[in-house]
Write an enzyme that holds these catalytic residues in place. Structure first.
Site, PDB file in Angstrom:
ATOM      1  N   GLY A  20      36.495  49.214  54.192  1.00  0.00           N
ATOM      2  CA  GLY A  20      35.280  49.953  54.139  1.00  0.00           C
ATOM      3  C   GLY A  20      35.148  51.564  53.590  1.00  0.00           C
ATOM      4  CB  SER A  21      36.981  52.970  51.111  1.00  0.00           C
ATOM      5  OG  SER A  21      36.753  52.245  49.688  1.00  0.00           O
ATOM      6  CG  ASN A  22      32.285  51.789  48.147  1.00  0.00           C
ATOM      7  OD1 ASN A  22      32.050  52.820  47.321  1.00  0.00           O
ATOM      8  ND2 ASN A  22      33.125  50.799  47.565  1.00  0.00           N
ATOM      9  NE  ARG A  68      37.556  32.780  64.698  1.00  0.00           N
ATOM     10  CZ  ARG A  68      38.737  33.510  65.018  1.00  0.00           C
ATOM     11  NH1 ARG A  68      39.145  34.427  64.437  1.00  0.00           N
ATOM     12  NH2 ARG A  68      39.238  33.107  66.279  1.00  0.00           N
ATOM     13  CG  LEU A  98      35.326  39.687  50.119  1.00  0.00           C
ATOM     14  CD1 LEU A  98      36.831  39.498  50.399  1.00  0.00           C
ATOM     15  CD2 LEU A  98      34.940  40.369  48.776  1.00  0.00           C
ATOM     16  CG  ASN A 115      27.718  43.812  45.658  1.00  0.00           C
ATOM     17  OD1 ASN A 115      28.506  43.882  46.745  1.00  0.00           O
ATOM     18  ND2 ASN A 115      28.208  43.361  44.525  1.00  0.00           N
ATOM     19  CG  HIS A 117      31.108  44.025  40.744  1.00  0.00           C
ATOM     20  ND1 HIS A 117      31.621  42.872  41.571  1.00  0.00           N
ATOM     21  CD2 HIS A 117      31.461  43.885  39.411  1.00  0.00           C
ATOM     22  CE1 HIS A 117      32.723  42.053  40.599  1.00  0.00           C
ATOM     23  NE2 HIS A 117      32.496  42.876  39.058  1.00  0.00           N
ATOM     24  CB  SER A 149      27.643  47.584  38.226  1.00  0.00           C
ATOM     25  OG  SER A 149      28.521  47.753  37.111  1.00  0.00           O
ATOM     26  CG  ASP A 158      29.235  40.382  41.232  1.00  0.00           C
ATOM     27  OD1 ASP A 158      28.996  40.913  41.993  1.00  0.00           O
ATOM     28  OD2 ASP A 158      30.255  39.628  40.938  1.00  0.00           O
ATOM     29  CD  GLU A 187      33.950  50.377  43.955  1.00  0.00           C
ATOM     30  OE1 GLU A 187      33.696  50.138  45.230  1.00  0.00           O
ATOM     31  OE2 GLU A 187      34.777  49.618  43.087  1.00  0.00           O
TER      32      GLU A 187
END
Length: 203
Positions: A20-22, A68, A98, A115, A117, A149, A158, A187
Site C-alpha cells: 500500500g505505498s501508493n 475467502r 491484483l 488504476n 500502473h 500511468s 490495463d 507513481e
C-alpha cells in the site's frame, strides 16, 4: 466535510493487495492544506496486507473482502459495492490490487474508477504485467524511458483510457530494483495529482 471549511471533500476508496505505498502517498496528500479529497475506505483481498494495517492505524475504514470471505464472485462484488456505499466513496482507486473488479462495481463506478500502473501504457500492460515483471520486460527490451500511468478501469487489465503519465529515464546500469524504485516514486506523485483532478472536476 473539509476541516475548517464548508466544501465537501471527495471520498476515495483505495483497493490494495499488499504494502500500500501508493495508499500512503495518497493519504499523505489528502492531509495537505487545501486538499479536496480524503481516503475514506481501504479494501484488500489479503487479510494480512500492510495497507489494511496502515488504514486501521490511521482510523480509516478497512475491509478484507476476498474469495475467502465471499466464495461466490457475485456476493463478493455485492459486498464491495455495499462497503463503497456505506462509506460514501465517490472515487475508486486500485493501487497494487491484483484482482479484477466485478461487473456491478465496474458499472456503478463507471468513469469513477482508476488504476495506477508501473509502465507507460499501453506498453507493458495486461495480464501478468505487474510488479517486477513489468520492469524486467522494460529492461529486456532496452527501453530508454519508462514511467507510471493512471487509467480508467475497465473489465480488462490495463486497457482503459489513460488519464495521465509520468516518464522516468531508464539508466544504463539499472537493475529491476533500481528502476522499480524510480517508477514507484513517480507513481507517488502522479496518483495524488490525478485524484486531486477528480476532486476539482478536471476529469
Amino acid at each position: 466535510m473539509h476541516k475548517g471549511g464548508s466544501a465537501e471533500r471527495l471520498r476515495v476508496a483505495v483497493l490494495v493487495s499488499h504494502g500500500g505505498s501508493n495508499l500512503r502517498a495518497l493519504h499523505a496528500a489528502s492531509l495537505l492544506p487545501g486538499a479536496r479529497f480524503e481516503v475514506a475506505l481501504v479494501v484488500s483481498n489479503n487479510s494480512g496486507a500492510a495497507g489494511l494495517a496502515f488504514a486501521r492505524e490511521q482510523g480509516i475504514a478497512a475491509r478484507h473482502l476476498s474469495g475467502r470471505t465471499h466464495p461466490d464472485p457475485a456476493a463478493l462484488d455485492d459486498a464491495l459495492c455495499a462497503a463503497l456505499a456505506e462509506t460514501g466513496a465517490g472515487l475508486l482507486v486500485t493501487a497494487g490490487y491484483l484482482r479484477r473488479l466485478g461487473p456491478r462495481a465496474l458499472r456503478e463506478f463507471a468513469g469513477r474508477a482508476v488504476n495506477v500502473h508501473p509502465s507507460l501504457l499501453p506498453a507493458y500492460g495486461g495480464p501478468g504485467m505487474y510488479g517486477e515483471a513489468v520492469h524486467r520486460a522494460v529492461l529486456a527490451a532496452g527501453e530508454r524511458r519508462s514511467g507510471a500511468s493512471v487509467h480508467r478501469l475497465t473489465a480488462e487489465y490495463d486497457e482503459g483510457p489513460v488519464l495521465a503519465r509520468a516518464e522516468v529515464p531508464v539508466e544504463p546500469d539499472d537493475t529491476v530494483e533500481s528502476l522499480a524504485a524510480r517508477v514507484l516514486a513517480a507513481e507517488h506523485e502522479l496518483l495524488p495529482r490525478v485524484v486531486a483532478g477528480f476532486a476539482d472536476g478536471t476529469w
